[in-house]
Scaffold this motif. Sequence first.
Motif, PDB file in Angstrom:
ATOM      1  N   GLU A 105       0.850  -1.325   0.019  1.00  0.00           N
ATOM      2  CA  GLU A 105       0.116   0.024  -0.051  1.00  0.00           C
ATOM      3  C   GLU A 105       0.836   1.139  -0.033  1.00  0.00           C
ATOM      4  O   GLU A 105       0.515   2.148  -0.488  1.00  0.00           O
ATOM      5  CB  GLU A 105      -0.825  -0.042   1.306  1.00  0.00           C
ATOM      6  CG  GLU A 105      -2.198  -0.903   1.385  1.00  0.00           C
ATOM      7  CD  GLU A 105      -3.186  -0.398   0.479  1.00  0.00           C
ATOM      8  OE1 GLU A 105      -3.177   0.773  -0.109  1.00  0.00           O
ATOM      9  OE2 GLU A 105      -4.239  -1.140   0.448  1.00  0.00           O
ATOM     10  N   GLN A 106       1.883   1.293   0.582  1.00  0.00           N
ATOM     11  CA  GLN A 106       2.967   2.496   0.817  1.00  0.00           C
ATOM     12  C   GLN A 106       3.542   2.733  -0.470  1.00  0.00           C
ATOM     13  O   GLN A 106       4.210   3.940  -0.487  1.00  0.00           O
ATOM     14  CB  GLN A 106       3.992   2.080   1.938  1.00  0.00           C
ATOM     15  CG  GLN A 106       3.418   1.529   3.164  1.00  0.00           C
ATOM     16  CD  GLN A 106       3.319   0.158   3.417  1.00  0.00           C
ATOM     17  OE1 GLN A 106       2.971  -0.587   2.459  1.00  0.00           O
ATOM     18  NE2 GLN A 106       4.108  -0.432   4.429  1.00  0.00           N
TER      19      GLN A 106
ATOM     20  N   SER B 230       3.464   3.705  -4.648  1.00  0.00           N
ATOM     21  CA  SER B 230       2.455   3.936  -5.584  1.00  0.00           C
ATOM     22  C   SER B 230       3.145   4.292  -6.969  1.00  0.00           C
ATOM     23  O   SER B 230       4.603   4.711  -7.131  1.00  0.00           O
ATOM     24  CB  SER B 230       1.508   5.160  -5.156  1.00  0.00           C
ATOM     25  OG  SER B 230       2.443   6.441  -5.026  1.00  0.00           O
TER      26      SER B 230
ATOM     27  N   ARG C  37      -2.058   2.382  -6.739  1.00  0.00           N
ATOM     28  CA  ARG C  37      -1.301   1.372  -5.979  1.00  0.00           C
ATOM     29  C   ARG C  37      -1.639  -0.118  -6.453  1.00  0.00           C
ATOM     30  O   ARG C  37      -2.964  -0.505  -6.311  1.00  0.00           O
ATOM     31  CB  ARG C  37      -1.897   1.433  -4.491  1.00  0.00           C
ATOM     32  CG  ARG C  37      -1.241   2.825  -4.226  1.00  0.00           C
ATOM     33  CD  ARG C  37      -2.202   3.095  -2.820  1.00  0.00           C
ATOM     34  NE  ARG C  37      -1.979   4.558  -2.451  1.00  0.00           N
ATOM     35  CZ  ARG C  37      -1.083   5.570  -2.142  1.00  0.00           C
ATOM     36  NH1 ARG C  37       0.222   5.049  -1.997  1.00  0.00           N
ATOM     37  NH2 ARG C  37      -1.437   6.989  -2.261  1.00  0.00           N
TER      38      ARG C  37
ATOM     39  N   PRO D  82       9.739   2.383   1.025  1.00  0.00           N
ATOM     40  CA  PRO D  82      10.165   2.341   2.464  1.00  0.00           C
ATOM     41  C   PRO D  82      10.922   0.825   2.651  1.00  0.00           C
ATOM     42  O   PRO D  82      10.657   0.105   1.728  1.00  0.00           O
ATOM     43  CB  PRO D  82       8.818   2.242   3.104  1.00  0.00           C
ATOM     44  CG  PRO D  82       7.770   2.874   2.104  1.00  0.00           C
ATOM     45  CD  PRO D  82       8.321   2.511   0.840  1.00  0.00           C
TER      46      PRO D  82
ATOM     47  N   CYS E  61       9.249  -2.498   2.316  1.00  0.00           N
ATOM     48  CA  CYS E  61       8.435  -2.675   1.098  1.00  0.00           C
ATOM     49  C   CYS E  61       9.776  -3.138   0.044  1.00  0.00           C
ATOM     50  O   CYS E  61       9.107  -3.086  -1.139  1.00  0.00           O
ATOM     51  CB  CYS E  61       7.588  -1.499   0.643  1.00  0.00           C
ATOM     52  SG  CYS E  61       6.574  -0.622   1.851  1.00  0.00           S
TER      53      CYS E  61
END
Length: 222
Positions: A99-100, A102, A185, A208, A211
């Motif tokens: 999710e983090q 995109s 996403r 991040p 991820c």
Amino acid sequence: MDIKKKLLDKGFVFIPKWQPSTKIDSLAEQLGNVIKISDYEDHSGIPDVQKIIPKQRSKSLKNQYSGKFGLDSFPLHTDLAHWSKPPNYLMLRCIRGFEQVSTKVLPLKYILPQITELGFARSVVKPKNNERAVRGCLLPLSFQNNNQKCIRWDSLFLEAANDKAELIQKFILKDEVWDMAINIRLVHQGDTLIINNHSHLHARSSIPNDCVKRELERIYFN
Ligand SMILES: [Fe+2]
């Protein structure tokens, strides 16, 4: 097919969890002619379906996005912008998503008034010196496809060859342009994003540390 119509109307389409067990090349073949990257000079080592995984700067080649930007965000660009005619469409499919992170999509029409004023129609760029580029030839920043205005831009493989292109390059790199892009996403297996690579720029947000196991597949078609 509904997807084809959406793609023509809108220029990009996101299809959540689209036939997760079907291979990306079979899906792309339903929409157009898959581009055999390996047929192109200097591209023989590149598979037609590419696996995209985040890489640290130190672990990547300098002429790759990860070599320059690592886990930072990738700037807005056209894929294979240094080709005389870049592939018309790219398809990204999620193998493992977060999710983090995109993928950013910027329709050319969002910035067309501003770059027209900066001299878009008379802007020329040239491939930077690297082994994959068509060396020495000037390329127009703007081109036409099916009467549609198109753009090529990539700050890693291309450089401005006149003052107009330089102004447009600076404009595209502005934060306000980055913020205009639409965030998509790819999170679940099979999540699929298809982008018109002629009428849209795209980018990736930063990754991040938790991820880094993100994994996508990519294919090009006309
Ligand atoms: Fe790209």
